[in-house]
Design a protein around this motif. Structure first.
Motif, mmCIF file in Angstrom:
data_model
loop_
_atom_site.group_PDB
_atom_site.id
_atom_site.type_symbol
_atom_site.label_atom_id
_atom_site.label_comp_id
_atom_site.label_asym_id
_atom_site.label_seq_id
_atom_site.Cartn_x
_atom_site.Cartn_y
_atom_site.Cartn_z
ATOM 1 N N LEU A 31 0.832 -1.209 0.000
ATOM 2 C CA LEU A 31 0.000 0.000 0.000
ATOM 3 C C LEU A 31 0.865 1.257 0.000
ATOM 4 C CD1 LEU A 31 -2.848 -1.071 2.444
ATOM 5 C CD2 LEU A 31 -3.038 -0.653 -0.034
ATOM 6 N N ALA A 32 1.949 1.237 0.747
ATOM 7 C CA ALA A 32 2.835 2.403 0.778
ATOM 8 C C ALA A 32 3.422 2.679 -0.607
ATOM 9 C CB ALA A 32 3.950 2.190 1.798
ATOM 10 N N GLN A 33 3.682 1.639 -1.356
ATOM 11 C CA GLN A 33 4.277 1.790 -2.684
ATOM 12 C C GLN A 33 3.263 2.158 -3.755
ATOM 13 O OE1 GLN A 33 6.050 -2.024 -3.352
ATOM 14 N NE2 GLN A 33 7.739 -1.674 -1.935
ATOM 15 N N ARG A 34 2.018 1.661 -3.639
ATOM 16 C CA ARG A 34 1.098 1.731 -4.770
ATOM 17 C C ARG A 34 -0.228 2.449 -4.532
ATOM 18 N NH1 ARG A 34 1.875 -1.687 -9.261
ATOM 19 N NH2 ARG A 34 3.889 -2.692 -9.120
ATOM 20 N N ALA A 35 -0.582 2.750 -3.301
ATOM 21 C CA ALA A 35 -1.913 3.285 -3.018
ATOM 22 C C ALA A 35 -2.198 4.595 -3.738
ATOM 23 C CB ALA A 35 -2.115 3.452 -1.513
ATOM 24 N N GLY A 36 -1.172 5.375 -4.040
ATOM 25 C CA GLY A 36 -1.381 6.656 -4.706
ATOM 26 C C GLY A 36 -1.538 6.557 -6.212
ATOM 27 N N SER A 68 -3.116 5.692 -9.859
ATOM 28 C CA SER A 68 -4.448 5.630 -10.434
ATOM 29 C C SER A 68 -4.763 4.170 -10.767
ATOM 30 C CB SER A 68 -4.491 6.486 -11.705
ATOM 31 O OG SER A 68 -5.752 6.394 -12.310
ATOM 32 N N GLY A 69 -5.952 3.711 -10.407
ATOM 33 C CA GLY A 69 -6.334 2.329 -10.675
ATOM 34 C C GLY A 69 -5.471 1.321 -9.933
ATOM 35 N N ALA A 70 -5.173 1.615 -8.695
ATOM 36 C CA ALA A 70 -4.199 0.837 -7.935
ATOM 37 C C ALA A 70 -4.710 -0.509 -7.425
ATOM 38 C CB ALA A 70 -3.709 1.663 -6.740
ATOM 39 N N LEU A 71 -6.011 -0.736 -7.422
ATOM 40 C CA LEU A 71 -6.519 -1.942 -6.772
ATOM 41 C C LEU A 71 -5.937 -3.226 -7.354
ATOM 42 C CD1 LEU A 71 -8.242 -3.373 -4.702
ATOM 43 C CD2 LEU A 71 -10.203 -3.154 -6.265
ATOM 44 N N LEU A 72 -6.019 -3.419 -8.659
ATOM 45 C CA LEU A 72 -5.499 -4.660 -9.239
ATOM 46 C C LEU A 72 -3.993 -4.810 -9.040
ATOM 47 C CD1 LEU A 72 -7.667 -5.112 -12.456
ATOM 48 C CD2 LEU A 72 -7.653 -6.526 -10.405
ATOM 49 N N PRO A 73 -3.181 -3.779 -9.274
ATOM 50 C CA PRO A 73 -1.752 -3.941 -8.999
ATOM 51 C C PRO A 73 -1.456 -4.274 -7.532
ATOM 52 C CG PRO A 73 -2.087 -2.031 -10.395
ATOM 53 C CD PRO A 73 -3.451 -2.508 -9.966
ATOM 54 N N ILE A 74 -2.229 -3.705 -6.619
ATOM 55 C CA ILE A 74 -2.041 -4.006 -5.196
ATOM 56 C C ILE A 74 -2.387 -5.461 -4.914
ATOM 57 C CG2 ILE A 74 -3.016 -3.580 -2.893
ATOM 58 C CD1 ILE A 74 -3.128 -0.572 -3.736
ATOM 59 N N LEU A 75 -3.523 -5.913 -5.430
ATOM 60 C CA LEU A 75 -3.914 -7.305 -5.212
ATOM 61 C C LEU A 75 -2.893 -8.274 -5.805
ATOM 62 C CD1 LEU A 75 -7.765 -7.060 -5.836
ATOM 63 C CD2 LEU A 75 -6.572 -7.237 -3.626
ATOM 64 N N VAL A 122 -8.352 -7.269 3.151
ATOM 65 C CA VAL A 122 -9.411 -6.556 2.441
ATOM 66 C C VAL A 122 -9.781 -5.234 3.109
ATOM 67 C CG1 VAL A 122 -11.840 -6.689 1.715
ATOM 68 C CG2 VAL A 122 -10.270 -8.603 1.272
ATOM 69 N N PRO A 123 -10.050 -5.188 4.407
ATOM 70 C CA PRO A 123 -10.419 -3.899 5.023
ATOM 71 C C PRO A 123 -9.309 -2.853 4.922
ATOM 72 C CG PRO A 123 -10.919 -5.712 6.519
ATOM 73 C CD PRO A 123 -10.151 -6.285 5.370
ATOM 74 N N GLU A 124 -8.076 -3.286 5.077
ATOM 75 C CA GLU A 124 -6.966 -2.336 5.016
ATOM 76 C C GLU A 124 -6.785 -1.779 3.603
ATOM 77 O OE1 GLU A 124 -2.585 -1.779 6.945
ATOM 78 O OE2 GLU A 124 -3.673 -3.646 7.269
ATOM 79 N N ILE A 125 -6.910 -2.637 2.608
ATOM 80 C CA ILE A 125 -6.809 -2.187 1.218
ATOM 81 C C ILE A 125 -7.971 -1.254 0.902
ATOM 82 C CG2 ILE A 125 -6.924 -2.937 -1.194
ATOM 83 C CD1 ILE A 125 -5.462 -5.539 -0.253
ATOM 84 N N ALA A 126 -9.172 -1.618 1.332
ATOM 85 C CA ALA A 126 -10.352 -0.794 1.076
ATOM 86 C C ALA A 126 -10.182 0.600 1.673
ATOM 87 C CB ALA A 126 -11.596 -1.481 1.647
ATOM 88 N N GLU A 127 -9.735 0.648 2.907
ATOM 89 C CA GLU A 127 -9.557 1.949 3.563
ATOM 90 C C GLU A 127 -8.504 2.792 2.852
ATOM 91 O OE1 GLU A 127 -8.102 3.774 7.825
ATOM 92 O OE2 GLU A 127 -9.052 1.798 7.801
ATOM 93 N N ALA A 128 -7.389 2.182 2.475
ATOM 94 C CA ALA A 128 -6.313 2.931 1.822
ATOM 95 C C ALA A 128 -6.741 3.487 0.469
ATOM 96 C CB ALA A 128 -5.088 2.040 1.653
ATOM 97 N N LEU A 129 -7.651 2.791 -0.215
ATOM 98 C CA LEU A 129 -8.087 3.229 -1.544
ATOM 99 C C LEU A 129 -9.439 3.937 -1.529
ATOM 100 C CD1 LEU A 129 -7.051 0.102 -3.630
ATOM 101 C CD2 LEU A 129 -5.778 2.230 -3.270
ATOM 102 N N ASN A 130 -9.984 4.153 -0.328
ATOM 103 C CA ASN A 130 -11.295 4.789 -0.172
ATOM 104 C C ASN A 130 -12.372 4.017 -0.942
ATOM 105 O OD1 ASN A 130 -13.012 6.686 0.957
ATOM 106 N ND2 ASN A 130 -12.827 8.068 -0.804
ATOM 107 N N LEU A 131 -12.328 2.695 -0.800
ATOM 108 C CA LEU A 131 -13.317 1.809 -1.390
ATOM 109 C C LEU A 131 -14.040 1.074 -0.263
ATOM 110 C CD1 LEU A 131 -11.057 0.167 -4.134
ATOM 111 C CD2 LEU A 131 -12.816 1.928 -4.504
ATOM 112 N N ALA A 178 -16.738 -4.387 0.370
ATOM 113 C CA ALA A 178 -17.464 -5.176 -0.628
ATOM 114 C C ALA A 178 -16.854 -5.019 -2.015
ATOM 115 C CB ALA A 178 -18.936 -4.780 -0.643
ATOM 116 N N GLU A 179 -16.415 -3.794 -2.342
ATOM 117 C CA GLU A 179 -15.803 -3.579 -3.656
ATOM 118 C C GLU A 179 -14.505 -4.370 -3.789
ATOM 119 O OE1 GLU A 179 -16.779 0.807 -5.210
ATOM 120 O OE2 GLU A 179 -16.023 0.763 -3.132
ATOM 121 N N VAL A 180 -13.661 -4.337 -2.772
ATOM 122 C CA VAL A 180 -12.392 -5.058 -2.811
ATOM 123 C C VAL A 180 -12.650 -6.562 -2.821
ATOM 124 C CG1 VAL A 180 -10.199 -5.478 -1.640
ATOM 125 C CG2 VAL A 180 -11.157 -3.159 -1.714
#
Length: 155
Positions: free
Chosen positions: A12-17, A19-26, A41-50, A53-55
């Motif tokens: 998340l520190a490397q990729r959260a900023g 654009s379209g970071a969800l798939l690269p993060i996963l 899932v909750p941590e990724i969702a919070e970092a990406l403001n999703l 359920a979306e994640v």
């Protein structure tokens, strides 16, 4: 802090900023841990403001992502149309019987994970599969059994 939490936070520190970071993060989490743990899932969702359920929806929609670690060996059988036309359905049935598990499951001995994959690009020599990221074409039940035996003997 668990290893999984540490990995997720590093990714998340490397990729959260981005654009379209969800798939690269996963992908990065799974490449490192071998799966995307539910606890991520909750941590990724919070970092990406999703929403969670979306994640979760993305993790469960794409067959590539796992929510638990794979076995030592991963068998991915192509489920695309060309492979189906050339006998992949029979190969899947044989693999499920031989391994004693359904798709997305682990063999009874815990050595193999069976997964679908959608097009390996070996359409002209189908049906195809990958065993531990190595493609194999023109597969038959007999050649499948030989691959399993070789993988078991190799460890």
């Amino acid at each position: 802090m668990s290893d999984a939490t540490r990995v997720v936070r590093e990714v998340l520190a490397q990729r959260a900023g981005e654009s379209g970071a969800l798939l690269p993060i996963l992908h990065a989490v799974q490449d490192t841990l071998g799966h995307v743990p539910a606890s991520a899932v909750p941590e990724i969702a919070e970092a990406l403001n999703l929403s969670r359920a979306e994640v979760h929806g993305v993790v469960t929609y794409y067959h590539h992502f796992r929510d638990k670690p794979a076995a030592r060996h991963v068998v991915q059988i192509c489920r695309a149309e060309a492979c189906q036309a050339m006998g992949a359905d029979a190969l899947v049935a044989h693999a499920q019987q031989r391994l004693g598990c359904a798709m997305h499951g682990n063999s009874q001995d815990g050595a193999f994970t069976l997964e679908p994959v959608f097009c390996l690009g070996l359409c002209a020599s189908s049906p195809a599969l990958m065993l531990d990221d190595e493609p194999h074409a023109r597969m038959t039940p007999k050649s499948f059994d030989a691959l399993l035996a070789d993988a078991r003997s190799a460890g």
